[in-house]
Design a protein around this motif. Sequence first.
Motif, PDB file in Angstrom:
ATOM      1  N   GLY A  17      78.174  61.438 -28.485  1.00 24.36           N
ATOM      2  CA  GLY A  17      78.292  61.043 -27.080  1.00 24.36           C
ATOM      3  C   GLY A  17      76.778  60.645 -26.734  1.00 24.36           C
ATOM      4  N   ALA A  18      77.042  59.300 -25.686  1.00 25.21           N
ATOM      5  CA  ALA A  18      75.913  59.064 -24.811  1.00 25.21           C
ATOM      6  C   ALA A  18      76.453  58.820 -23.664  1.00 25.21           C
ATOM      7  N   SER A  19      75.900  59.413 -22.398  1.00 17.38           N
ATOM      8  CA  SER A  19      76.025  59.194 -20.896  1.00 17.38           C
ATOM      9  C   SER A  19      74.959  58.893 -20.255  1.00 17.38           C
ATOM     10  N   ILE A  20      75.306  58.310 -19.091  1.00 14.05           N
ATOM     11  CA  ILE A  20      74.172  57.600 -18.110  1.00 14.05           C
ATOM     12  C   ILE A  20      74.548  58.451 -16.809  1.00 14.05           C
ATOM     13  N   ASN A  52      78.399  49.574 -19.759  1.00 11.50           N
ATOM     14  CA  ASN A  52      79.469  49.601 -18.759  1.00 11.50           C
ATOM     15  C   ASN A  52      79.074  49.697 -17.382  1.00 11.50           C
ATOM     16  N   ILE A  53      77.715  49.791 -17.168  1.00  9.84           N
ATOM     17  CA  ILE A  53      77.361  49.817 -15.812  1.00  9.84           C
ATOM     18  C   ILE A  53      76.235  48.863 -15.583  1.00  9.84           C
ATOM     19  N   ASN A  54      76.211  47.837 -16.443  1.00  7.15           N
ATOM     20  CA  ASN A  54      75.105  46.754 -16.298  1.00  7.15           C
ATOM     21  C   ASN A  54      73.739  46.995 -16.406  1.00  7.15           C
ATOM     22  N   LYS A  55      73.393  48.288 -17.048  1.00  4.57           N
ATOM     23  CA  LYS A  55      72.190  48.693 -17.169  1.00  4.57           C
ATOM     24  C   LYS A  55      71.586  48.696 -18.605  1.00  4.57           C
ATOM     25  N   THR A  56      70.254  48.675 -18.749  1.00  2.00           N
ATOM     26  CA  THR A  56      69.758  48.720 -19.941  1.00  2.00           C
ATOM     27  C   THR A  56      68.563  49.879 -20.270  1.00  2.00           C
TER      28      THR A  56
END
Length: 214
Positions: A17-20, A52-56
């Motif tokens: 998994g990967a979370s922000i 998902n949150i328009n980030k890079t």
Amino acid sequence: MIDKFILALETSSSVCGASILLNDELLSIEEKNTSRQHAELLPDLTKASLKNINKTLDDVNAIAISIGPGSFTGLRVGLGFAKGIAYAKTLPIIPVSSLLSLAYSLKSEEPTQGILLSHARKVFYQTFQWRNNIPKINSEVLLAEIDDFIPSLNNGFQFNCKNILGDSRGLKTAKLSSSNIGKLGSIYFHDWMVETPHTLKPNYIAPFKIKKNE
């Protein structure tokens, strides 16, 4: 206070998994329960979690990673991926104990011991202290036969140990998630940050033997 925008990765077991997170707030999560596909899935899960949150990756300022104990291959894949991003983007890595993450998944009950399956009847064992609903490592991780630890598991948890526990213990079942890695990474951000992580290695844990009274 400077905001902590954290990419959190979990690969120490079948969970990939990967979370922000922004500080300790979960913004996005992508996880799959898989077997031996971490190397293939982790880049896509990371990309999706950011999208998902328009980030890079340019928005990330630290990477929290499950450092072990756990799957030998999974830990290598996760840390290798984290190091690649860290080098490319000049980011610090925050290593988080897998067992501490499991304890944190049950923070409403504040378990003080826990076991995690290694292989056969061998398990990893660690103890914890709690303060203000935050766990702290209280001992080094030990690896031995499950029977050596059962007498000590009075307020504990287990992960992936049901098949070898039988009916001898009604232990709480903990869960692994990149979200808990990220939250602990935020809590211990300055204490555990490794700014030059080239020498960072997974915590594989060596076996030990419990001495018995003759």
